[in-house]
Design an enzyme around this catalytic site. Structure first.
Site, PDB file in Angstrom:
ATOM      1  N   SER A 133       0.850  -1.188   0.000  1.00 53.95           N
ATOM      2  CA  SER A 133       0.000   0.000   0.000  1.00 53.95           C
ATOM      3  C   SER A 133       0.888   1.241   0.000  1.00 53.95           C
ATOM      4  O   SER A 133       1.739   1.386  -0.862  1.00 53.95           O
ATOM      5  CB  SER A 133      -0.950  -0.054   1.206  1.00 53.95           C
ATOM      6  N   HIS A 176      -7.427  -5.779   0.544  1.00 50.94           N
ATOM      7  CA  HIS A 176      -6.199  -5.007   0.715  1.00 50.94           C
ATOM      8  C   HIS A 176      -5.548  -5.394   2.051  1.00 50.94           C
ATOM      9  O   HIS A 176      -6.250  -5.587   3.046  1.00 50.94           O
ATOM     10  CB  HIS A 176      -6.598  -3.528   0.726  1.00 50.94           C
ATOM     11  N   GLU A 198      -9.119  -5.863  -3.595  1.00 52.05           N
ATOM     12  CA  GLU A 198      -8.471  -4.826  -2.782  1.00 52.05           C
ATOM     13  C   GLU A 198      -9.473  -3.987  -1.987  1.00 52.05           C
ATOM     14  O   GLU A 198      -9.312  -3.747  -0.794  1.00 52.05           O
ATOM     15  CB  GLU A 198      -7.688  -3.848  -3.688  1.00 52.05           C
TER      16      GLU A 198
END
Length: 513
Positions: A203, A428, A329
């Site tokens: 990320s 995610h 995600e």
């Protein structure tokens, strides 16, 4: 059992004493720079002051100044989300942590972790990213760090307040470079090879890896790179950065000419102003999110441009890259929102317009055909994830390939977590505890023992890449380097498999976007 015998190491600044935890030597909270406080607020990091005697490095350093739950996750998710550290927050946060299989002899590959959390939250002390299990799997050294975040790390003041704030818009990235320099100068004493450092992050941490690949000061400090669900193609320019800095000054009631007063303000006031500015970013257009709020600013000097626009950075052309994303995600950020929970194919077009503009109905139609049988909410979440994460990751892979200077390896993480009735699917951050083989400390992954084998397979792939620049190993199907001809992609799931151009129809939607 914790032993401290024989765990004293000489660094350039003085001796440090760590612990032995189940055979792994661990050093936590080693200072890699002077605390950036007082007159050093917003200044580039300075080398740490030497100390005499032996410094105890057995507990994590402070976390950088940050707000709680900046992404507004609901409580049922936060309970499972043990991604954050538990230390106190402080401006005095420039510390790193080391896990090593052994101090002597062999030059071990070094895995240098950049934590996620956009550029505003997170720490290197999450239970998910404890490096010990990687050291138990193989002979490696793992490093994690804290660095300045938010307004203290990325406030581009120099265009309005002059030389005294030179480099303030990249201070947090300069901290990471300082930590990499510390690794170069000291890691051999911890059994690591300064000539074989792999930077990796997820990320916001993946975005940090992208930026490091474009920073001249980081050149030669790392030799391989891994970007997990964190593509940064285009970062904030000087105008973007100056606009954010103006907003912060406005919140604090200061004119640009009074910027010097920032040094005397209590840090709580700066964080309040940061939170107020960040709240306006939350409502902004999805496409502009890397240019708004607190991000490293392209100043033409410390950070010359890109990092991956219009092409891959030439200074890291020789660095092999592994890059990948997770199948679902955005369930993490969007799954609990009303537009997702109440999505139907009648109202999805309207919900997608802020993301896609007039392309909304065309893109939805393509996805519905490609992913037959999927519900409206699943299609919506897939589109936003591909727009913001997967398409950009594949663009980076292609731009890197175009340099014809280093191999690129692409993966897709598809394992679905059963928690919360399966609504998160392959969300995610879910791959992080698999990469570190820390599934026991990650309630987000549930408790099915079948997941453990995947953790070991993935951790071994990351280690193999750190060792050789190629992630393949005996427990995975053959994994060739990426090419635009076949687009070979490793699918990580209960059964791992190699696929050619998975979701190719959807990929092509974004090619000219």
């Amino acid at each position: 059992m914790h032993m401290t015998d024989g765990c004293v190491v000489e660094t350039a600044s003085g001796r440090v004493r760590g612990l032995v935890e189940r055979g792994v030597r661990v050093f936590r909270g080693i200072p890699y720079a002077v605390p950036p406080v007082g007159a050093l607020r917003w200044k580039p990091p300075q080398k740490p002051a030497p100390w005499s005697g032996v410094r105890e490095t057995t507990s994590y350093g402070n976390m950088a100044i940050q707000a709680e739950n900046v992404f507004g996750l609901p409580t049922d998710l936060l309970k499972l989300f043990t991604l954050g550290g538990r230390q106190k927050i402080s401006e005095d946060c420039l510390y790193l942590n080391i896990w090593t299989s052994g101090l002597e002899g062999r030059k071990r590959p070094v895995l240098f972790w950049c934590h996620g959390g956009a550029f505003i939250t997170g720490s290197g002390s999450s239970p998910w990213t404890d490096g010990a299990n990687l050291c138990r799997l193989d002979d490696v050294v793992v490093v994690s760090i804290n660095h300045r975040l938010g307004a203290l790390g990325y406030l581009h003041l120099e265009d309005m307040a002059g030389e005294q704030f030179a480099g303030a818009g990249t201070a947090g990235m300069q901290d990471i470079v300082a930590a990499l320099e510390w690794v170069r100068d000291n890691i051999a004493a911890f059994g690591g090879d300064p000539a074989n450092v792999t930077i990796f992050g997820e990320s916001g941490g993946g975005a940090k890896v992208c930026v490091l690949m474009a920073m001249p000061s980081a050149r030669g400090l790392f030799h391989k790179a891994i970007i997990q669900s964190g593509p940064a193609v285009q970062m904030a320019n000087r105008e973007d950065g100056a606009r954010t800095a103006h907003q912060v000054l406005q919140q604090l009631g200061l004119a640009p000419a009074e910027a010097a007063k920032l040094h005397a303000l209590p840090v709580s006031k700066i964080l309040e102003a940061q939170n107020a500015v960040q709240a306006t970013v939350g409502r902004a257009s999805f496409a502009d999110r890397r240019r708004l709020g607190f991000n490293p600013v392209i100043d033409g000097e410390v950070f010359p441009g890109g990092p991956f626009a219009p092409e891959a950075p030439t200074i890291s052309a020789h660095v092999p890259l592994m890059i990948g994303t997770n199948k679902d995600e955005m369930t993490l950020f969007l799954g609990h929102l009303p537009w997702v929970r109440e999505a139907t194919f009648d109202n999805l077009g309207e919900a997608m317009t802020p993301y896609l503009g007039e392309r909304a109905s065309e893109v939805i139609a393509i996805y519905r055909k490609a992913q037959q049988g999927k519900r409206a909410d699943e299609i919506g979440v897939a589109i936003v994830g591909d727009l913001g994460v997967r398409s950009l990751s594949l663009a980076i892979a292609e731009r890197k390939l175009a340099q014809k200077a280093a191999e690129v390896f692409v993966y897709l993480f598809a394992w679905e977590t059963p928690v919360l009735n399966g609504r998160l699917r392959s969300c995610h951050t879910l791959e992080i505890p698999f990469v570190f083989n820390n599934l026991a400390d990650a309630p987000l992954t549930g408790d099915d023992p079948a997941r453990l084998a995947l953790g070991e397979r993935m951790a071994r792939a990351w280690i193999a890449f750190a060792k050789t620049g190629r992630p393949g190993h005996a427990d995975l199907p053959a994994w060739p380097a990426y090419s635009t001809a076949a687009r070979p992609t490793m699918i990580f799931d209960t059964e791992c498999r190699l696929a050619s151009d998975p979701c190719g129809v959807e990929r092509r939607v974004w090619e000219d976007a």
